[in-house]
Design a protein around this motif. Structure first.
Motif, PDB file in Angstrom:
ATOM      1  N   SER A  82       0.821  -1.301   0.064  1.00  0.00           N
ATOM      2  CA  SER A  82       0.020   0.123  -0.179  1.00  0.00           C
ATOM      3  C   SER A  82       0.760   1.184  -0.010  1.00  0.00           C
ATOM      4  O   SER A  82       2.023   1.267   0.531  1.00  0.00           O
ATOM      5  CB  SER A  82      -0.975   0.092   0.950  1.00  0.00           C
ATOM      6  OG  SER A  82      -0.252   0.135   2.364  1.00  0.00           O
ATOM      7  N   ASN A  83       0.289   2.121  -0.651  1.00  0.00           N
ATOM      8  CA  ASN A  83       0.898   3.631  -0.572  1.00  0.00           C
ATOM      9  C   ASN A  83      -0.118   4.462   0.136  1.00  0.00           C
ATOM     10  O   ASN A  83      -1.193   4.570  -0.077  1.00  0.00           O
ATOM     11  CB  ASN A  83       0.794   4.165  -2.100  1.00  0.00           C
ATOM     12  CG  ASN A  83       1.997   3.413  -2.813  1.00  0.00           C
ATOM     13  OD1 ASN A  83       2.958   2.924  -2.401  1.00  0.00           O
ATOM     14  ND2 ASN A  83       1.877   3.682  -4.295  1.00  0.00           N
ATOM     15  N   SER A  84       0.443   5.166   1.403  1.00  0.00           N
ATOM     16  CA  SER A  84      -0.402   5.760   2.152  1.00  0.00           C
ATOM     17  C   SER A  84      -0.236   7.443   2.339  1.00  0.00           C
ATOM     18  O   SER A  84       0.975   7.887   2.389  1.00  0.00           O
ATOM     19  CB  SER A  84      -0.327   5.239   3.557  1.00  0.00           C
ATOM     20  OG  SER A  84      -0.539   3.997   3.616  1.00  0.00           O
ATOM     21  N   TYR A  85      -1.083   8.112   2.072  1.00  0.00           N
ATOM     22  CA  TYR A  85      -1.184   9.667   2.181  1.00  0.00           C
ATOM     23  C   TYR A  85      -1.784   9.964   3.276  1.00  0.00           C
ATOM     24  O   TYR A  85      -3.065   9.626   3.480  1.00  0.00           O
ATOM     25  CB  TYR A  85      -1.420  10.126   0.763  1.00  0.00           C
ATOM     26  CG  TYR A  85      -0.897   9.641  -0.350  1.00  0.00           C
ATOM     27  CD1 TYR A  85       0.179  10.457  -0.901  1.00  0.00           C
ATOM     28  CD2 TYR A  85      -1.345   8.457  -1.020  1.00  0.00           C
ATOM     29  CE1 TYR A  85       0.985   9.736  -2.172  1.00  0.00           C
ATOM     30  CE2 TYR A  85      -0.864   8.235  -2.338  1.00  0.00           C
ATOM     31  CZ  TYR A  85       0.635   8.598  -2.656  1.00  0.00           C
ATOM     32  OH  TYR A  85       1.083   8.242  -3.691  1.00  0.00           O
ATOM     33  N   ASP A  86      -1.492  11.018   4.281  1.00  0.00           N
ATOM     34  CA  ASP A  86      -1.872  11.351   5.227  1.00  0.00           C
ATOM     35  C   ASP A  86      -1.689  12.926   5.463  1.00  0.00           C
ATOM     36  O   ASP A  86      -0.569  13.428   5.238  1.00  0.00           O
ATOM     37  CB  ASP A  86      -1.524  10.844   6.568  1.00  0.00           C
ATOM     38  CG  ASP A  86      -1.675   9.190   6.522  1.00  0.00           C
ATOM     39  OD1 ASP A  86      -2.678   8.741   6.990  1.00  0.00           O
ATOM     40  OD2 ASP A  86      -0.680   8.603   5.963  1.00  0.00           O
ATOM     41  N   TYR A 103      -6.957  10.576   5.013  1.00  0.00           N
ATOM     42  CA  TYR A 103      -5.872   9.730   4.817  1.00  0.00           C
ATOM     43  C   TYR A 103      -6.452   8.992   3.266  1.00  0.00           C
ATOM     44  O   TYR A 103      -7.640   9.075   3.065  1.00  0.00           O
ATOM     45  CB  TYR A 103      -5.801   8.718   5.604  1.00  0.00           C
ATOM     46  CG  TYR A 103      -7.108   7.773   6.024  1.00  0.00           C
ATOM     47  CD1 TYR A 103      -7.514   6.659   5.436  1.00  0.00           C
ATOM     48  CD2 TYR A 103      -7.832   8.116   7.138  1.00  0.00           C
ATOM     49  CE1 TYR A 103      -8.864   5.970   5.666  1.00  0.00           C
ATOM     50  CE2 TYR A 103      -8.926   7.674   7.457  1.00  0.00           C
ATOM     51  CZ  TYR A 103      -9.451   6.449   6.849  1.00  0.00           C
ATOM     52  OH  TYR A 103     -10.615   5.760   7.213  1.00  0.00           O
ATOM     53  N   TYR A 104      -5.655   8.516   2.483  1.00  0.00           N
ATOM     54  CA  TYR A 104      -5.892   7.894   1.246  1.00  0.00           C
ATOM     55  C   TYR A 104      -4.809   6.880   1.313  1.00  0.00           C
ATOM     56  O   TYR A 104      -3.468   7.084   1.322  1.00  0.00           O
ATOM     57  CB  TYR A 104      -5.835   8.953  -0.009  1.00  0.00           C
ATOM     58  CG  TYR A 104      -5.968   8.496  -1.148  1.00  0.00           C
ATOM     59  CD1 TYR A 104      -7.281   8.143  -1.536  1.00  0.00           C
ATOM     60  CD2 TYR A 104      -5.182   8.013  -2.051  1.00  0.00           C
ATOM     61  CE1 TYR A 104      -7.558   7.371  -2.909  1.00  0.00           C
ATOM     62  CE2 TYR A 104      -5.532   7.428  -3.381  1.00  0.00           C
ATOM     63  CZ  TYR A 104      -6.521   7.249  -3.648  1.00  0.00           C
ATOM     64  OH  TYR A 104      -6.716   6.533  -4.985  1.00  0.00           O
ATOM     65  N   ARG A 105      -5.419   5.488   0.885  1.00  0.00           N
ATOM     66  CA  ARG A 105      -4.487   4.542   0.709  1.00  0.00           C
ATOM     67  C   ARG A 105      -4.642   3.741  -0.743  1.00  0.00           C
ATOM     68  O   ARG A 105      -6.031   3.558  -0.990  1.00  0.00           O
ATOM     69  CB  ARG A 105      -4.763   3.273   1.527  1.00  0.00           C
ATOM     70  CG  ARG A 105      -4.836   3.796   3.136  1.00  0.00           C
ATOM     71  CD  ARG A 105      -3.531   4.172   3.776  1.00  0.00           C
ATOM     72  NE  ARG A 105      -3.386   4.192   5.096  1.00  0.00           N
ATOM     73  CZ  ARG A 105      -3.451   5.540   5.466  1.00  0.00           C
ATOM     74  NH1 ARG A 105      -3.404   6.499   4.680  1.00  0.00           N
ATOM     75  NH2 ARG A 105      -3.639   5.674   6.874  1.00  0.00           N
ATOM     76  N   GLN A 139     -10.077   5.363   1.683  1.00  0.00           N
ATOM     77  CA  GLN A 139     -10.048   6.767   1.953  1.00  0.00           C
ATOM     78  C   GLN A 139     -11.074   7.301   3.112  1.00  0.00           C
ATOM     79  O   GLN A 139     -11.998   6.519   3.405  1.00  0.00           O
ATOM     80  CB  GLN A 139     -10.307   7.982   0.907  1.00  0.00           C
ATOM     81  CG  GLN A 139     -11.593   7.579   0.236  1.00  0.00           C
ATOM     82  CD  GLN A 139     -11.717   8.202  -1.107  1.00  0.00           C
ATOM     83  OE1 GLN A 139     -10.789   8.836  -1.634  1.00  0.00           O
ATOM     84  NE2 GLN A 139     -12.800   7.768  -1.886  1.00  0.00           N
TER      85      GLN A 139
END
Length: 199
Positions: A82-86, A103-105, A139
């Motif tokens: 997974s790529n995680s953006y927070d 957050y978005y995964r 998300q």
């Protein structure tokens, strides 16, 4: 006489992975107790040993209206990536804090359990096995806070409240048969609440 049992067939699987798992975080601090955090990370989650075990357990039904069933592992499972953006905005004050986070995964090869009809010795069984799904997204938004009741007298001023509420939205993508559906095991709404004491 009875038919001889089916011969055992050895199962083998082999895989090699090389993973680069970077993590980047930043904090922006403003005046008056306000700060923001930004983050990006790559992560993996390997299948559990029991999920990789290729053995099959079958339960034959004697009722013609009930499907015979079974369960099995899958030695060909791939690790979940997974790529995680927070992003988080936090406000701190003398007796607590308030925070809102988004957050978005981007998830590939998530492991789920899926049933399929398989035939053993001429009998159809509904066998549940773990398998990978190609791609999915997750998300959401979380609001959380903590507040101490420091206006209360004496020992009572050590009591506090803590809570969080999360809205999550997930969707399976790609050409998987479950494309368009949410991920297994992900609740759309989550709430937590707690009572604290610190003196």
């Amino acid at each position: 006489g009875a038919a001889p049992p089916a011969p055992y067939v050895p199962v083998s699987a082999d895989s090699t992975d090389e993973d680069f798992l970077p993590t980047v975080t930043a904090r922006l601090k403003f005046d008056n107790g306000l700060q923001a955090r930004l983050g990006f990370s790559k992560s993996i989650r390997r299948p559990e040993f029991g999920q990789l075990n290729p053995s099959v357990i079958l339960s034959r039904s004697n009722n013609p209206f009930v499907q015979s069933a079974g369960s099995a592992g899958n030695p060909d499972l791939r690790e979940q990536k997974s790529n995680s953006y927070d992003a988080t905005l936090e406000y701190y004050f003398s007796s607590g804090y308030l925070a809102i986070a988004g957050y978005y995964r981007e998830i590939t090869d998530r492991v789920i359990n899926g049933p399929a009809v398989e035939t053993f010795d001429g009998v159809d069984y509904n066998v549940t096995r773990p398998r990978n799904i190609g791609s999915a997204t997750l998300q959401g938004i979380e609001v959380s806070g903590q507040y101490f009741l420091d206006f209360l007298p004496g020992a009572l001023s050590g009591f506090g409240l803590q809570g969080a509420s999360t809205l999550a939205d997930s969707k399976i993508g790609g050409s998987d048969p479950l494309a368009g559906f949410p991920l297994q095991g992900v609740s759309k709404y989550n709430y937590t609440a707690g009572l604290l004491y610190d003196k």
